[in-house]
Design an enzyme around this catalytic site. Structure first.
Site, mmCIF file in Angstrom:
data_model
loop_
_atom_site.group_PDB
_atom_site.id
_atom_site.type_symbol
_atom_site.label_atom_id
_atom_site.label_comp_id
_atom_site.label_asym_id
_atom_site.label_seq_id
_atom_site.Cartn_x
_atom_site.Cartn_y
_atom_site.Cartn_z
ATOM 1 N N LYS A 33 0.831 -1.212 0.000
ATOM 2 C CA LYS A 33 0.000 0.000 0.000
ATOM 3 C C LYS A 33 0.867 1.264 0.000
ATOM 4 C CE LYS A 33 -2.653 0.866 3.762
ATOM 5 N NZ LYS A 33 -2.336 2.177 4.361
ATOM 6 N N SER A 34 1.907 1.285 0.832
ATOM 7 C CA SER A 34 2.763 2.485 0.921
ATOM 8 C C SER A 34 3.424 2.777 -0.420
ATOM 9 C CB SER A 34 3.861 2.266 1.964
ATOM 10 O OG SER A 34 3.302 2.150 3.239
ATOM 11 N N GLY A 105 -5.051 7.850 5.225
ATOM 12 C CA GLY A 105 -4.167 8.797 5.908
ATOM 13 C C GLY A 105 -2.901 9.041 5.101
ATOM 14 N N SER A 183 6.952 9.174 12.334
ATOM 15 C CA SER A 183 5.910 9.067 11.306
ATOM 16 C C SER A 183 6.484 9.207 9.905
ATOM 17 C CB SER A 183 4.841 10.141 11.522
ATOM 18 O OG SER A 183 4.019 10.221 10.369
ATOM 19 N N GLN A 185 4.649 9.279 7.337
ATOM 20 C CA GLN A 185 3.758 10.172 6.590
ATOM 21 C C GLN A 185 4.207 11.625 6.749
ATOM 22 O OE1 GLN A 185 -0.277 9.251 7.789
ATOM 23 N NE2 GLN A 185 -0.164 7.164 6.998
ATOM 24 N N ASP A 335 1.598 -0.943 11.947
ATOM 25 C CA ASP A 335 0.241 -1.369 11.556
ATOM 26 C C ASP A 335 -0.053 -2.815 11.973
ATOM 27 O OD1 ASP A 335 -0.118 1.112 10.430
ATOM 28 O OD2 ASP A 335 0.417 0.459 8.396
ATOM 29 N N LYS A 362 -5.034 6.077 14.463
ATOM 30 C CA LYS A 362 -5.078 5.423 13.138
ATOM 31 C C LYS A 362 -6.540 5.439 12.651
ATOM 32 C CE LYS A 362 -0.680 4.460 12.912
ATOM 33 N NZ LYS A 362 0.167 5.110 11.909
ATOM 34 N N ARG A 411 -7.840 -3.068 9.485
ATOM 35 C CA ARG A 411 -6.948 -4.000 10.213
ATOM 36 C C ARG A 411 -7.644 -4.622 11.421
ATOM 37 N NH1 ARG A 411 -2.637 -3.682 6.951
ATOM 38 N NH2 ARG A 411 -2.105 -1.595 6.234
HETATM 39 O O1 S3P Z 1 4.023 6.261 5.089
HETATM 40 C C1 S3P Z 1 3.241 5.301 4.998
HETATM 41 O O2 S3P Z 1 3.020 4.722 3.916
HETATM 42 C C2 S3P Z 1 2.576 4.822 6.229
HETATM 43 C C3 S3P Z 1 3.022 5.245 7.453
HETATM 44 C C4 S3P Z 1 2.430 4.832 8.734
HETATM 45 O O3 S3P Z 1 1.729 5.926 9.301
HETATM 46 P P1 S3P Z 1 2.442 7.021 10.237
HETATM 47 O O4 S3P Z 1 3.387 7.786 9.406
HETATM 48 O O5 S3P Z 1 1.308 7.879 10.726
HETATM 49 O O6 S3P Z 1 3.096 6.248 11.333
HETATM 50 C C5 S3P Z 1 1.482 3.648 8.566
HETATM 51 O O7 S3P Z 1 0.673 3.526 9.720
HETATM 52 C C6 S3P Z 1 0.611 3.759 7.347
HETATM 53 O O8 S3P Z 1 -0.204 2.628 7.178
HETATM 54 C C7 S3P Z 1 1.452 3.872 6.096
HETATM 55 C C1 PEP Z 2 -2.722 3.384 9.309
HETATM 56 C C2 PEP Z 2 -2.964 2.865 8.111
HETATM 57 O O1 PEP Z 2 -3.130 3.584 6.942
HETATM 58 P P1 PEP Z 2 -3.339 5.117 6.656
HETATM 59 O O2 PEP Z 2 -2.664 5.924 7.724
HETATM 60 O O3 PEP Z 2 -2.781 5.319 5.302
HETATM 61 O O4 PEP Z 2 -4.834 5.359 6.647
HETATM 62 C C3 PEP Z 2 -3.004 1.393 7.916
HETATM 63 O O5 PEP Z 2 -3.073 0.972 6.754
HETATM 64 O O6 PEP Z 2 -2.991 0.618 8.878
#
Ligand code: S3P
Ligand code: PEP
EC number: 2.5.1.19
Length: 462
Positions: A33-34, A105, A183, A185, A335, A362, A411
């Site tokens: 997914k990332s 997110g 993080s 993200q 996750d 989350k 999840r």
């Molecule tokens: O950068 C990413 O692809 C992700 C970072 C994580 O979130 P955080 O950056 O909030 O920890 C993870 O929980 C999410 O599912 C994917």
């Molecule tokens: C936290 C998750 O995703 P996102 O933050 O992209 O919604 C996840 O996939 O568990």
């Protein structure tokens, strides 16, 4: 097995899992997914046409595809290959309508960071779950860089929620920023804003988070530096550093493989192989935790895919023992705590998880939702502000019989269904629809392995 009946339109589709015989077979992990989000976002910013194979076609990624189209990229698909015609020198544009990022997110935070580097104005929205999640973690550093960001304050006084309206003049100021929480993200949003910013933008990470943005930006030709210092990693992008189209073959998602792995570990007699799993060390914390618990997990056939190392993982039913999960492992398995808690329910002894306060923000409050899913099924669990302790049943069946609320969280939904495979009584979830955000082939793969999961898709599903 899937039923041929359909739910009435608009009704959340429930699902139920029951005690299953040994799981066997070979399956391929779905696209990560990332990496899928990043391939679409970076491709949309780049000059030229990026080709993506193995893309995860989950709802989160489809939201990102829609968002990047709204910002000016042309994105098409043919025979499983996605073509992303990037905006290049003309830059991302102000969209004609709001950008709806659905449940994602990662999508909304990375796209806001990317958009901030261009002269534009855009409003970002999401579903109920995404609209409850904090955005100031990226809006504050973007404001420091010169972006104007207006966000909603909830009735409870929580600031920085969607909808968010960003206005940027496209001439940002480079910053050095240490995020208050680990993080990927936040790191990614700042680095993406830095791509079109004159000078060096640096993110300082005391704990290294997943490094896909750094790796993939380099594959798109950007100048990104990673320096390991005494107490932190410094990641810098020196802009403007234009992106050039790339070819990306998305590796399999270790966070999705986690559900199949735990299913085999808790179901007696099981022996399965999951092919194509990404083994990037910033993502494999769960594998280390399960191995420490005594799991039979063997990775083999290591090779490269899309710039990442992948492997095939063999898993067998195992006797598990509880462990104390080191806090510094949290970023590499952030996750995976709900499914680790399910594995812990079948272990002997207690499993202690600390330093996981981030789980509260989350898709749902995952500490509360995991504790509720376990107690509804007869498993002893203690919840703390930033942790969980699960007391295992010593290896037999758990009681089960619970009806689990999933709170729009994929999840939590999948973790509950996996627990049901090793329960005396069926486990029901109230809403299985969110599983499609990250793992649309979940039911099909589980059925291939022999799991008994009853799922009635909604009437409007394909
Ligand atoms: O950068 C990413 O692809 C992700 C970072 C994580 O979130 P955080 O950056 O909030 O920890 C993870 O929980 C999410 O599912 C994917
Ligand atoms: C936290 C998750 O995703 P996102 O933050 O992209 O919604 C996840 O996939 O568990």
């Amino acid at each position: 097995m899937s039923s041929s009946k359909k739910q009435p339109a608009g009704t959340p589709p429930p699902a139920k899992s029951v005690k299953s015989a040994a799981l066997t077979g070979v399956v391929r992990a779905p696209g990560d997914k990332s990496i899928s989000h990043r391939s679409i976002i970076f491709g949309a910013m780049a000059e030229g046409t990026t080709e993506v194979t193995g893309l995860l076609t989950g709802d989160d990624i489809l939201s990102t595809v829609g968002a990047m189209r709204g910002l000016g990229a042309e994105i098409t698909e043919q025979d499983g290959t996605w073509f992303v015609k990037g905006v290049g020198k003309s830059g991302l544009q102000s969209p004609k309508t709001d950008i709806d990022c659905g449940n994602a997110g990662t999508g909304v935070r990375l796209i806001m960071g990317a958009a901030a580097g261009y002269p534009l104005s855009a409003t970002f929205t999401g579903d109920a779950s995404l609209s409850s999640r904090p955005m100031n973690r990226i809006l504050n550093p973007l404001r420091e860089m010169g972006v104007s960001a207006k966000a909603r304050t909830t009735d409870k006084g929580e600031e920085g929620r969607l909808p968010v309206t960003l206005k940027s003049n496209g001439a940002l100021i480079p910053i050095e920023y240490t995020p208050p929480h680990a993080s990927a993200q936040v790191k990614s949003a700042i680095l993406l804003a830095g791509i079109n910013t004159k000078g060096t933008t640096t993110v300082v990470e005391p704990t290294l988070t997943r490094d896909h943005t750094e790796n993939m930006l380099r594959a798109f030709g950007a100048v990104v530096e990673t320096k390991s210092r005494k107490d932190a990693t410094h990641i810098s992008v020196t802009g403007p550093t234009p992106l050039k189209a790339a070819k990306i073959n998305v590796p399999g998602d270790p966070s999705s493989a986690a559900f199949l792995i735990v299913a085999a570990l808790i179901t007696p007699g099981s022996s399965i192989i999951i092919e194509n799993v990404m083994m990037n060390p910033t993502r494999t914390g769960l594998f280390e935790a399960l191995t420490a618990m005594g799991a039979y997990l063997r990775a083999d056939n290591f090779r490269k895919s899309g710039g990442e190392t992948i492997a095939d993982i063999e898993v067998k039913h195992s006797k598990l023992v509880g462990i104390n999960v080191p806090e510094n492992r949290a970023a590499s398995m952030i996750d995976e705590y709900p499914i680790l808690a399910v594995a812990a329910a079948f272990a002997s002894g207690t499993t202690i998880m600390n330093g996981i306060g981030e789980l509260r923000v989350k898709e749902s409050d995952r500490i509360a939702a995991t504790a509720a899913l376990l107690s509804a099924n007869g498993v002893k669990v203690a919840e703390r502000e930033d942790g969980l302790t699960v007391t295992g049943n010593g290896g037999g069946l758990v009681k089960g019989g619970g009806i689990v609320k999933t709170h729009h969280d994929h999840r939590i939904a999948m973790s509950a269904l996996i627990l049901g495979l090793g329960a005396e009584n069926p486990v029901t979830i109230d809403d299985a629809s969110m599983i499609a955000t990250s793992f649309p082939s979940f039911f099909a793969l589980m059925h291939t392995l022999g799991a008994i999961i009853d799922y009635t898709p909604p009437a409007d599903a394909l």
